[in-house]
Write a protein that holds these residues in place. Structure first.
Motif, PDB file in Angstrom:
ATOM      1  N   TRP A  50       0.835  -1.197   0.000  1.00 45.07           N
ATOM      2  CA  TRP A  50       0.000   0.000   0.000  1.00 45.07           C
ATOM      3  C   TRP A  50       0.873   1.251   0.000  1.00 45.07           C
ATOM      4  O   TRP A  50       0.608   2.207  -0.724  1.00 45.07           O
ATOM      5  N   ARG A  51       1.935   1.256   0.815  1.00 44.41           N
ATOM      6  CA  ARG A  51       2.852   2.405   0.845  1.00 44.41           C
ATOM      7  C   ARG A  51       3.496   2.591  -0.526  1.00 44.41           C
ATOM      8  O   ARG A  51       3.666   3.708  -1.007  1.00 44.41           O
ATOM      9  N   LEU A  54       1.024   4.288  -2.811  1.00 40.26           N
ATOM     10  CA  LEU A  54       0.895   5.718  -2.510  1.00 40.26           C
ATOM     11  C   LEU A  54       2.062   6.514  -3.091  1.00 40.26           C
ATOM     12  O   LEU A  54       1.908   7.678  -3.441  1.00 40.26           O
TER      13      LEU A  54
END
Length: 193
Positions: A50-51, A54
């Motif tokens: 997820w990081r 982003l």
């Protein structure tokens, strides 16, 4: 293992067997613990992905030019990761910058060539350098004061702090001075800890 003896009131001795281990309950606890560990690992992996999503707007990392010039300094040690400049816990994982590894750094007039066996190599052009300093921590790695060489550079529209630790920490000061002499702006200071 001996069988316990129980002495009754009339003086008779009765043999009683030891309790049998409840294997079903024990195996159930072990299976539950293994499932919990697998769940925690999966959640950590999802957080890492997820990081990365982003930070997917981060442009491709530059590669070293064919003729980078003569080496001014060399450093052999470890790459400990990159963070958003001034935010020592905001790790950048996109483009492989989150992977710790061995590293060989070479400083030339063109910039810093970072060669990482087992991870993606990258190049920090001299025009992108914003400064260097000695610090004690970066994204999950904390050492003694001055134990890390932090190089601040600009990539795309983002300022990045990259942390390196030399096999011989005495060389950090020479690196910080050499990088700072190549920059035109002041050194970006890290966040207070």
């Amino acid at each position: 293992m001996t069988t316990p003896l129980i002495i009754q009131a009339a003086g008779e001795v009765e043999r009683k067997s030891a309790e049998v281990t409840d294997w079903a309950a024990r195996l159930g606890w072990v299976a539950g613990l293994l499932l919990f560990i697998a769940l925690v690992y999966w959640l950590m992996r999802q957080g890492w992905k997820w990081r990365g999503e982003l930070q997917s707007g981060l442009p491709e990392l530059p590669t070293a030019p064919e003729d980078a010039g003569e080496a001014r300094l060399r450093l052999s040690g470890r790459y400990h990761g990159s963070t958003t400049a001034g935010q020592w816990l905001d790790r950048i994982v996109a483009r492989g910058l989150g992977n710790r590894s061995r590293a060989e750094l070479t400083l030339t007039d063109a910039g810093i060539d970072v060669v990482r066996p087992g991870a993606a190599d990258f190049f920090i052009p001299a025009g992108a350098l914003r400064g260097a300093r000695l610090d004690k921590g970066i994204a999950g790695k904390v050492l003694t004061e001055g134990g890390l060489l932090i190089v601040t550079w600009e990539h795309g529209d983002r300022l990045i702090d990259s942390g390196f630790r030399s096999d011989r920490a005495a060389g950090h000061s020479a690196w910080a001075e050499a990088v700072n002499s190549m920059t035109k702006s002041d050194t970006t200071e890290g966040a207070a800890r």
